[in-house]
Each structure stands twice: as C-alpha cells, then as structure tokens.
Write a protein that holds these residues in place. Structure first.
Motif, PDB file in Angstrom:
ATOM      1  N   MET A 106       0.824  -1.009  -0.143  1.00 44.39           N
ATOM      2  CA  MET A 106       0.114  -0.084  -0.218  1.00 44.39           C
ATOM      3  C   MET A 106       0.935   1.298  -0.067  1.00 44.39           C
ATOM      4  O   MET A 106       1.371   1.709   1.097  1.00 44.39           O
ATOM      5  N   GLU A 107       0.763   1.726  -1.295  1.00 44.49           N
ATOM      6  CA  GLU A 107       1.757   3.272  -1.329  1.00 44.49           C
ATOM      7  C   GLU A 107       0.930   4.288  -0.618  1.00 44.49           C
ATOM      8  O   GLU A 107      -0.199   4.299  -0.637  1.00 44.49           O
ATOM      9  N   ILE A 108       1.855   4.958   0.126  1.00 40.07           N
ATOM     10  CA  ILE A 108       1.041   6.263   0.872  1.00 40.07           C
ATOM     11  C   ILE A 108       0.998   7.173  -0.138  1.00 40.07           C
ATOM     12  O   ILE A 108       2.211   7.744  -0.810  1.00 40.07           O
ATOM     13  N   LEU A 109      -0.144   7.794  -0.417  1.00 36.19           N
ATOM     14  CA  LEU A 109      -0.175   8.885  -1.259  1.00 36.19           C
ATOM     15  C   LEU A 109      -0.213  10.313  -0.669  1.00 36.19           C
ATOM     16  O   LEU A 109       0.238  11.198  -1.567  1.00 36.19           O
ATOM     17  N   PHE A 110      -0.451  10.354   0.390  1.00 35.96           N
ATOM     18  CA  PHE A 110      -0.469  11.681   1.332  1.00 35.96           C
ATOM     19  C   PHE A 110      -0.322  11.207   2.895  1.00 35.96           C
ATOM     20  O   PHE A 110      -0.737  10.195   3.280  1.00 35.96           O
ATOM     21  N   LYS A 111       0.526  12.134   3.371  1.00 39.46           N
ATOM     22  CA  LYS A 111       0.778  11.902   4.905  1.00 39.46           C
ATOM     23  C   LYS A 111       0.834  13.141   5.374  1.00 39.46           C
ATOM     24  O   LYS A 111       1.412  14.245   4.673  1.00 39.46           O
ATOM     25  N   ASN A 112       0.156  13.380   6.721  1.00 39.21           N
ATOM     26  CA  ASN A 112       0.104  14.746   7.201  1.00 39.21           C
ATOM     27  C   ASN A 112       0.679  14.258   8.799  1.00 39.21           C
ATOM     28  O   ASN A 112       0.243  13.305   9.369  1.00 39.21           O
ATOM     29  N   LYS A 113       1.617  15.249   9.254  1.00 38.33           N
ATOM     30  CA  LYS A 113       1.889  15.208  10.542  1.00 38.33           C
ATOM     31  C   LYS A 113       1.867  16.410  11.319  1.00 38.33           C
ATOM     32  O   LYS A 113       2.446  17.657  10.918  1.00 38.33           O
TER      33      LYS A 113
END
Length: 171
Positions: free
Chosen positions: A1-8
């Motif tokens: 599962m490729e991460i398309l968007f990540k928010n931290k």
C-alpha cells in the motif's frame, strides 16, 4: 500500500477551537434552528409591542436566550475537555500522523493508538482556515492540518478525497 498523502502535526487548542466552531455553530441544522428561534423571537416582540391585548409567551424569550448560551457552553466544554484529555493522556499536545493510501486511512496518535478507516466511513470533509476535519458516519472527527503535508499537497489531497466520494465543505 503506497502512501499517497501523509500529514503530521501537533494537535493544538486553536485547531480544536476551529473545528469545533464548525460543529457547534456552522452546521446547517444549527443555523436553521438559530434562524427559526430568531424569527419566533422577532415575531413575539412585534406582536407584544403592536397588539396591546397580545400575551407574550415567556418560553420563546427563554429559549431565545438559553439556546445560544447552551451552544457556546457546549463548544467551550468540548474544546476544554479534549485539551485536558490530551494533556492527561499524553502529557503534551499529541502528535498526530495520518496517512492516506488508495484503500484506507491510517490515523496514529502519539505513536500509541493506531486506527485504520475505510473511505466509505467518512461522510464529510470540512475545510476551515488551517485544517480539514474528516467526519465519519459515527460522528468521529479526524483532523488534517493544511500546511503539514509531508507527502503530497493540499490541492491534490482535496481532489483525491472528492474522487473517493467524500463531500467537501469550505467554511
């Protein structure tokens, strides 16, 4: 599962105030109720001053005063409760990491709790000044800070969640 968007980001009291302001003051049902109560109050005031034989209904005045105060109190109570809960649980405002793949959303709070959501469980995305609130069908709220994308960007993210069938409201 490729991460398309990540928010931290660190969940702050200001972010909570912003998203809860929508929830307690700007939702369509709340606005309709406030307008109806204001209309009833105006109607009551007009008849009271124009018709001498008219007996005003004190409950209209009571509701017109109590409901806005109650809305504001619930807003303050919820913001303060979540802030205290965060401090009690994590000792500091928690760091939230939320990742979006093509299939699901993974929500991680301060490396302690990990939740996986399907896009079909999100009923609405509310865009405020500095964050996006993802509201589930169970009325749970997941926040995404607009300027904290570590993978992807805001415009592509909004296009992506719209493509998943999530209604997006700008407030």
């Amino acid at each position: 599962m490729e991460i398309l968007f990540k928010n931290k980001f660190v969940r702050s009291k200001q972010m909570l105030k912003e998203i809860y302001a929508y929830y307690f003051f700007k939702r369509p049902l709340i606005i309709v109720c406030d307008i109806l109560i204001a209309f009833c109050l105006l109607n009551e005031l007009i008849f009271t001053f124009l018709l001498e034989s008219f007996v005003p209904n004190p409950y209209i005045f009571l509701v017109a005063i109590v409901l806005p105060v109650l809305e504001f109190l619930l807003y303050r109570i919820n913001v303060n409760a979540q802030t205290k809960r965060d401090l009690e649980t994590f000792k500091n405002p928690p760091t939230i990491e939320i990742a979006f793949t093509n299939d699901c959303i993974t929500h991680n709070v301060a490396d302690t709790s990990n939740t996986t959501l399907d896009y079909s469980s999100i009923k609405l995305a509310v865009v405020t000044k500095s964050c996006i609130g993802l509201i589930t069908k169970a009325n749970l709220l997941y926040m995404v800070k607009k300027d904290s994308f570590t993978v992807g960007n805001l415009d592509d993210f909004l296009t992506f969640i719209k493509s998943k069938g999530i209604k997006v409201k700008n407030k």
